[in-house]
Design a protein around this motif. Structure first.
Motif, PDB file in Angstrom:
ATOM      1  N   VAL A 124       0.796  -1.218  -0.041  1.00 43.33           N
ATOM      2  CA  VAL A 124      -0.027  -0.106   0.014  1.00 43.33           C
ATOM      3  C   VAL A 124       0.956   1.170   0.125  1.00 43.33           C
ATOM      4  CG1 VAL A 124      -1.886   1.365   1.027  1.00 43.33           C
ATOM      5  CG2 VAL A 124      -1.668  -1.312   1.507  1.00 43.33           C
ATOM      6  N   MET A 125       0.693   2.230  -0.819  1.00 45.15           N
ATOM      7  CA  MET A 125       1.506   3.424  -0.823  1.00 45.15           C
ATOM      8  C   MET A 125       0.769   4.687  -0.734  1.00 45.15           C
ATOM      9  SD  MET A 125       2.902   2.482  -5.058  1.00 45.15           S
ATOM     10  CE  MET A 125       3.550   4.123  -5.326  1.00 45.15           C
ATOM     11  N   VAL A 126       1.197   5.256   0.402  1.00 45.72           N
ATOM     12  CA  VAL A 126       0.486   6.465   1.065  1.00 45.72           C
ATOM     13  C   VAL A 126       1.475   7.802   0.593  1.00 45.72           C
ATOM     14  CG1 VAL A 126      -0.141   7.266   3.185  1.00 45.72           C
ATOM     15  CG2 VAL A 126      -0.077   4.860   2.923  1.00 45.72           C
ATOM     16  N   GLN A 127       0.822   8.539  -0.079  1.00 43.80           N
ATOM     17  CA  GLN A 127       1.462   9.812  -0.581  1.00 43.80           C
ATOM     18  C   GLN A 127       1.311  10.844   0.456  1.00 43.80           C
ATOM     19  OE1 GLN A 127      -0.391  11.646  -4.020  1.00 43.80           O
ATOM     20  NE2 GLN A 127       1.677  12.446  -4.784  1.00 43.80           N
ATOM     21  N   ARG A 128       2.558  11.574   0.795  1.00 40.81           N
ATOM     22  CA  ARG A 128       2.747  12.734   1.624  1.00 40.81           C
ATOM     23  C   ARG A 128       2.050  14.007   0.833  1.00 40.81           C
ATOM     24  NH1 ARG A 128       8.737  12.030   4.025  1.00 40.81           N
ATOM     25  NH2 ARG A 128       8.833   9.835   4.375  1.00 40.81           N
ATOM     26  N   LEU A 129       1.715  14.918   1.618  1.00 37.87           N
ATOM     27  CA  LEU A 129       1.349  16.267   1.201  1.00 37.87           C
ATOM     28  C   LEU A 129       2.311  16.925   0.697  1.00 37.87           C
ATOM     29  CD1 LEU A 129      -1.662  17.091   1.807  1.00 37.87           C
ATOM     30  CD2 LEU A 129      -0.742  19.010   3.309  1.00 37.87           C
ATOM     31  N   TYR A 162       5.960  -1.288   7.793  1.00 37.22           N
ATOM     32  CA  TYR A 162       6.246  -0.456   7.146  1.00 37.22           C
ATOM     33  C   TYR A 162       7.655  -0.589   6.354  1.00 37.22           C
ATOM     34  CZ  TYR A 162       8.207   4.400   6.304  1.00 37.22           C
ATOM     35  OH  TYR A 162       8.697   5.600   5.393  1.00 37.22           O
ATOM     36  N   LEU A 163       7.823  -0.408   5.222  1.00 31.89           N
ATOM     37  CA  LEU A 163       8.959  -0.597   4.233  1.00 31.89           C
ATOM     38  C   LEU A 163       9.815   0.454   3.762  1.00 31.89           C
ATOM     39  CD1 LEU A 163       7.105  -3.059   1.622  1.00 31.89           C
ATOM     40  CD2 LEU A 163       8.403  -3.721   3.718  1.00 31.89           C
ATOM     41  N   GLY A 164       9.602   1.641   4.240  1.00 28.13           N
ATOM     42  CA  GLY A 164      10.249   2.936   3.823  1.00 28.13           C
ATOM     43  C   GLY A 164       9.495   3.756   2.818  1.00 28.13           C
ATOM     44  N   ALA A 165      10.149   4.696   2.289  1.00 21.68           N
ATOM     45  CA  ALA A 165       9.606   5.579   1.585  1.00 21.68           C
ATOM     46  C   ALA A 165      10.225   5.671   0.087  1.00 21.68           C
ATOM     47  CB  ALA A 165       9.863   7.261   2.234  1.00 21.68           C
ATOM     48  N   LEU A 166       9.377   6.139  -0.895  1.00 23.54           N
ATOM     49  CA  LEU A 166       9.995   6.061  -2.196  1.00 23.54           C
ATOM     50  C   LEU A 166      10.091   7.556  -2.476  1.00 23.54           C
ATOM     51  CD1 LEU A 166       7.451   3.694  -4.336  1.00 23.54           C
ATOM     52  CD2 LEU A 166       9.631   3.313  -3.496  1.00 23.54           C
ATOM     53  N   GLU A 203      13.848  -4.119  -4.342  1.00 21.38           N
ATOM     54  CA  GLU A 203      13.530  -4.629  -3.036  1.00 21.38           C
ATOM     55  C   GLU A 203      12.015  -4.987  -2.673  1.00 21.38           C
ATOM     56  OE1 GLU A 203      14.865  -0.376  -2.507  1.00 21.38           O
ATOM     57  OE2 GLU A 203      15.218  -2.324  -3.499  1.00 21.38           O
ATOM     58  N   LEU A 204      10.935  -4.035  -3.165  1.00 23.50           N
ATOM     59  CA  LEU A 204       9.550  -4.204  -3.117  1.00 23.50           C
ATOM     60  C   LEU A 204       9.104  -5.513  -3.863  1.00 23.50           C
ATOM     61  CD1 LEU A 204       8.386  -0.542  -3.022  1.00 23.50           C
ATOM     62  CD2 LEU A 204       9.033  -1.954  -0.828  1.00 23.50           C
ATOM     63  N   SER A 205       9.663  -5.473  -5.050  1.00 25.71           N
ATOM     64  CA  SER A 205       9.361  -6.834  -5.714  1.00 25.71           C
ATOM     65  C   SER A 205       9.752  -8.104  -5.201  1.00 25.71           C
ATOM     66  CB  SER A 205      10.077  -6.511  -7.217  1.00 25.71           C
ATOM     67  OG  SER A 205       9.621  -5.523  -7.793  1.00 25.71           O
ATOM     68  N   LEU A 206      10.972  -7.965  -4.521  1.00 23.86           N
ATOM     69  CA  LEU A 206      11.527  -9.330  -3.864  1.00 23.86           C
ATOM     70  C   LEU A 206      10.747  -9.533  -2.568  1.00 23.86           C
ATOM     71  CD1 LEU A 206      15.558  -8.658  -4.101  1.00 23.86           C
ATOM     72  CD2 LEU A 206      13.940 -10.209  -5.594  1.00 23.86           C
ATOM     73  N   HIS A 207      10.351  -8.521  -1.917  1.00 27.97           N
ATOM     74  CA  HIS A 207       9.430  -8.760  -0.735  1.00 27.97           C
ATOM     75  C   HIS A 207       8.261  -9.420  -1.033  1.00 27.97           C
ATOM     76  CE1 HIS A 207       8.089  -7.657   3.170  1.00 27.97           C
ATOM     77  NE2 HIS A 207       6.791  -7.539   2.610  1.00 27.97           N
ATOM     78  N   HIS A 208       7.663  -8.724  -2.213  1.00 27.37           N
ATOM     79  CA  HIS A 208       6.408  -9.256  -2.510  1.00 27.37           C
ATOM     80  C   HIS A 208       6.417 -10.726  -3.149  1.00 27.37           C
ATOM     81  CE1 HIS A 208       2.303  -9.783  -4.498  1.00 27.37           C
ATOM     82  NE2 HIS A 208       3.041  -9.925  -5.610  1.00 27.37           N
ATOM     83  N   ALA A 209       7.526 -11.005  -3.813  1.00 29.07           N
ATOM     84  CA  ALA A 209       7.746 -12.554  -4.196  1.00 29.07           C
ATOM     85  C   ALA A 209       8.014 -13.224  -2.895  1.00 29.07           C
ATOM     86  CB  ALA A 209       8.896 -12.615  -5.158  1.00 29.07           C
ATOM     87  N   GLY A 210       8.458 -12.812  -2.002  1.00 31.08           N
ATOM     88  CA  GLY A 210       8.493 -13.958  -0.925  1.00 31.08           C
ATOM     89  C   GLY A 210       7.360 -14.053   0.196  1.00 31.08           C
ATOM     90  N   GLU A 211       6.252 -13.392  -0.170  1.00 35.40           N
ATOM     91  CA  GLU A 211       5.286 -13.347   0.598  1.00 35.40           C
ATOM     92  C   GLU A 211       4.246 -14.606   0.087  1.00 35.40           C
ATOM     93  OE1 GLU A 211       4.245  -9.010   2.242  1.00 35.40           O
ATOM     94  OE2 GLU A 211       3.001  -9.799   0.406  1.00 35.40           O
TER      95      GLU A 211
END
Length: 211
Positions: A124-129, A162-166, A203-211
């Motif tokens: 889930v991606m949450v955009q900052r103001l 929480y995975l971090g920020a883009l 790293e997000l793609s790898l995280h998703h693949a490992g779920e």
């Protein structure tokens, strides 16, 4: 909306009158609802701009709620001036004279918690103001909070980790996340919009693949 979502959304009546400050001025920010949905699988994430909270649905079932504690200091005088400047420009008053129509508007004490949410592959991606001095008249009439969003997106797993920020470098309005591809519109420092395509970090793609 297909049958999978028919009983999912909670519809609440619009209040007859919105919140009004004690001095009678109209609040500048409305607590917009922001959401994102995916049909395969049936996922839905709902939030409101003023709350650092996500409601995550799978099918018709609320699976979990993600809350976090963003650090949102009180707005400075410079922030207030920037917000009132946006309103003044939209009213045809580029000089932003406080004794004109601006006297009827009340800036918030703190900024909203988020601008937009999007679903990615297991995330889930949450955009900052975006910064207030970078806003324009679109903040007064929005669709999916267009005009509020900035360059940073915080990323959570569907489980709430929480995975971090883009950091996309410039203000990005995301229309869709398909697989690992993010598509939308990006604005440069002059407000010029152009098509935007990006790949989610490996790293997000790898995280998703490992779920």
């Amino acid at each position: 909306l297909d049958d999978a979502w028919r009983d999912t959304l909670v519809v609440e009546p619009v209040p007859v009158q919105g919140p009004t400050p004690p001095d009678g001025r109209s609040p500048l920010f409305t607590n917009h609802t922001v959401w994102s949905a995916s049909s395969h699988p049936d996922l839905l994430v709902l939030s409101q701009m003023a709350h650092a909270k996500l409601a995550l649905f799978e099918g018709k079932t609320l699976r979990r709620v993600i809350r976090w504690s963003p650090e949102h200091p009180e707005l400075t005088e410079a922030d207030v001036d920037a917000i009132l400047g946006v309103v003044a420009r939209s009213l045809g008053d580029p000089e932003a004279k406080r004794e004109t129509a601006l006297q009827y508007f009340a800036p918030p004490k703190r900024s909203p918690a988020l601008a937009d949410v999007q679903l990615g592959p297991g995330i889930v991606m949450v955009q900052r103001l975006r910064p207030f001095n970078d806003m324009d008249r679109r903040i007064l009439s929005t669709l999916r909070a267009t005009g509020y969003g900035g360059r940073f997106w915080d990323v959570f797993t569907w489980a709430g980790e929480y995975l971090g920020a883009l950091d996309y470098g410039e203000n990005v309005e995301v229309f869709r996340v398909r697989g690992d591809t993010v598509a939308g519109i990006q604005e440069d420092s002059l407000g010029v919009a152009r098509p935007f395509l990006a790949l989610l970090p490996r790293e997000l793609s790898l995280h998703h693949a490992g779920e």
